[in-house]
Design an enzyme around this catalytic site. Structure first.
Site, mmCIF file in Angstrom:
data_model
loop_
_atom_site.group_PDB
_atom_site.id
_atom_site.type_symbol
_atom_site.label_atom_id
_atom_site.label_comp_id
_atom_site.label_asym_id
_atom_site.label_seq_id
_atom_site.Cartn_x
_atom_site.Cartn_y
_atom_site.Cartn_z
ATOM 1 N N HIS A 114 -4.208 -4.595 -8.996
ATOM 2 C CA HIS A 114 -5.026 -3.277 -8.583
ATOM 3 C C HIS A 114 -6.484 -3.882 -8.234
ATOM 4 O O HIS A 114 -6.865 -4.613 -9.720
ATOM 5 C CB HIS A 114 -4.996 -2.077 -9.275
ATOM 6 C CG HIS A 114 -5.754 -1.049 -8.964
ATOM 7 N ND1 HIS A 114 -5.483 -0.526 -7.798
ATOM 8 C CD2 HIS A 114 -7.046 -0.748 -9.550
ATOM 9 C CE1 HIS A 114 -6.556 0.630 -7.624
ATOM 10 N NE2 HIS A 114 -7.367 0.277 -8.507
ATOM 11 N N MET A 172 0.521 -1.235 -0.014
ATOM 12 C CA MET A 172 0.025 0.020 -0.081
ATOM 13 C C MET A 172 0.898 1.298 -0.273
ATOM 14 O O MET A 172 0.529 2.162 0.494
ATOM 15 C CB MET A 172 -1.123 -0.031 1.392
ATOM 16 C CG MET A 172 -1.948 -1.347 1.200
ATOM 17 S SD MET A 172 -2.818 -1.344 -0.182
ATOM 18 C CE MET A 172 -4.234 -0.203 0.121
ATOM 19 N N ARG A 173 1.709 1.329 -0.543
ATOM 20 C CA ARG A 173 2.739 2.400 -0.881
ATOM 21 C C ARG A 173 3.127 2.712 -2.340
ATOM 22 O O ARG A 173 3.437 1.560 -3.049
ATOM 23 C CB ARG A 173 3.946 2.305 -0.019
ATOM 24 C CG ARG A 173 4.193 2.038 1.131
ATOM 25 C CD ARG A 173 3.683 3.091 2.022
ATOM 26 N NE ARG A 173 3.618 2.535 3.207
ATOM 27 C CZ ARG A 173 3.446 3.623 4.477
ATOM 28 N NH1 ARG A 173 3.193 4.807 4.182
ATOM 29 N NH2 ARG A 173 3.080 2.892 5.832
ATOM 30 N N ASN A 230 2.267 -4.800 -10.411
ATOM 31 C CA ASN A 230 1.401 -4.631 -9.492
ATOM 32 C C ASN A 230 0.010 -5.162 -9.726
ATOM 33 O O ASN A 230 -0.331 -5.430 -10.878
ATOM 34 C CB ASN A 230 1.165 -2.989 -9.063
ATOM 35 C CG ASN A 230 0.344 -2.652 -8.071
ATOM 36 O OD1 ASN A 230 -0.033 -3.436 -6.911
ATOM 37 N ND2 ASN A 230 -0.514 -1.694 -8.094
HETATM 38 C C1 GRF Z 1 -5.847 -6.917 -2.948
HETATM 39 O O1 GRF Z 1 -7.327 -6.850 -3.201
HETATM 40 C C2 GRF Z 1 -4.801 -6.105 -3.825
HETATM 41 O O2 GRF Z 1 -5.540 -6.043 -5.200
HETATM 42 C C3 GRF Z 1 -4.778 -4.936 -3.282
HETATM 43 O O3 GRF Z 1 -4.957 -5.186 -1.720
HETATM 44 C C4 GRF Z 1 -5.422 -6.513 -1.588
HETATM 45 C C5 GRF Z 1 -4.392 -7.157 -0.837
HETATM 46 O O4 GRF Z 1 -5.024 -8.436 -0.321
HETATM 47 N N1 GRF Z 1 -4.108 -3.987 -3.538
HETATM 48 P P1 GRF Z 1 -3.826 -9.547 0.146
HETATM 49 O O5 GRF Z 1 -2.908 -8.946 1.043
HETATM 50 O O6 GRF Z 1 -2.859 -10.124 -1.092
HETATM 51 O O7 GRF Z 1 -4.734 -10.655 0.650
#
Ligand code: GRF
Length: 257
Positions: A156, A132-133, A154
């Site tokens: 999304h 989340m960065r 990545n």
């Molecule tokens: C996922 O939905 C991904 O697309 C988003 O954050 C979530 C991460 O889930 N960026 P996890 O940590 O892989 O369970």
């Protein structure tokens, strides 16, 4: 059999995508090996998953670096702030300059630590799995070189270019979309703006809750991400320039057969 693709995974949360990728590697569905898992916070559940799978892991505590008001954070000596400010596509040009400078100096400090932890493992591809960065040009340029295939992917939780940002499924649901989806893309200097590698979509039914959308979406993510990494491992991804209506040229992914 081709040499295994070496992966580094970065995450912030529970790590279910990282698990799907590690499982695909272990079962041989994906010709790759996860060499290292990194997180931006100690509480990331994905670190336990890495430990359970016997994968090396580390934490760079972003929060303490970004909040630090004193001298504790070390700005990397090779940081060229002018170059970063020219390249970055995270802040609009009318943003307060001091705020932007501060942001990229702190980011570079954290990213230097990420690089120091990651690079010894010589990853062929860095996989962001719920990290989340945003990554700044400082990090990106030290991983990939212009003209080469990008080395950072990545996932999304929305059908880009719709709903970039931190809450793709939430934004999809609140907008009243009838279809949701997820996107795997290469990382560029913007937020969720790089070339799209693959997408998966699912229907959103009347009566579905946000939790339903998230659950269905994650199920698609766990299939899509290993498939996209597999295309990379097989050398089947290339970039081409595609002119846009605006006259600009966009780099897009071509999948080779
Ligand atoms: C996922 O939905 C991904 O697309 C988003 O954050 C979530 C991460 O889930 N960026 P996890 O940590 O892989 O369970």
């Amino acid at each position: 059999m081709k040499k295994k693709l070496g992966l580094a995974i970065l995450l912030s949360g529970g790590g279910s995508n990282a698990q799907a990728i590690m499982d695909a590697c272990r079962s041989g569905v994906l010709n790759a090996e996860v060499r290292i898992v990194g997180a931006d916070r100690l509480s990331a559940g994905g670190l336990d998953r890495a430990a359970d799978m016997g994968v090396d892991h580390f934490v760079v505590d972003y929060k303490s670096i970004l909040q630090d008001k004193g001298e504790a954070f070390a700005c990397p000596s090779d940081l060229d702030l002018g170059d970063i400010l020219k390249k970055q596509n995270l802040f609009p040009s009318d943003s307060e300059p001091e705020k932007v400078r501060h942001f990229f100096m702190r980011r570079a400090a954290a990213e230097r630590m990420l690089l120091d932890a990651l690079l010894p493992f010589e990853p062929d591809l860095i996989v962001l799995a719920g990290f989340m960065r945003t990554l700044s040009p400082y990090f990106i340029d030290r991983v990939q070189k212009p003209g080469e295939l990008p080395k950072i992917m990545n996932i999304h939780p929305a059908l880009l270019p719709a709903f970039p940002g931190t809450d793709g499924y939430g934004d999809t649901f609140r907008h009243g979309c009838r279809v949701g989806g997820c996107t795997v893309h290469f990382v560029d200097y913007g937020e969720d703006s790089g070339p799209i590698v693959g997408q998966a979509a699912f229907p959103i039914m009347p009566g579905d809750s946000l939790e339903d959308v998230k659950r269905r979406g994650l199920g698609e993510e766990w299939k899509l991400y290993p498939e996209c990494i597999s295309l990379y491992a097989e050398g089947r991804l290339a970039l081409e320039n595609r002119p846009q209506r605006s006259g600009a040229v966009r780099r897009v992914v071509r999948v080779l057969s």
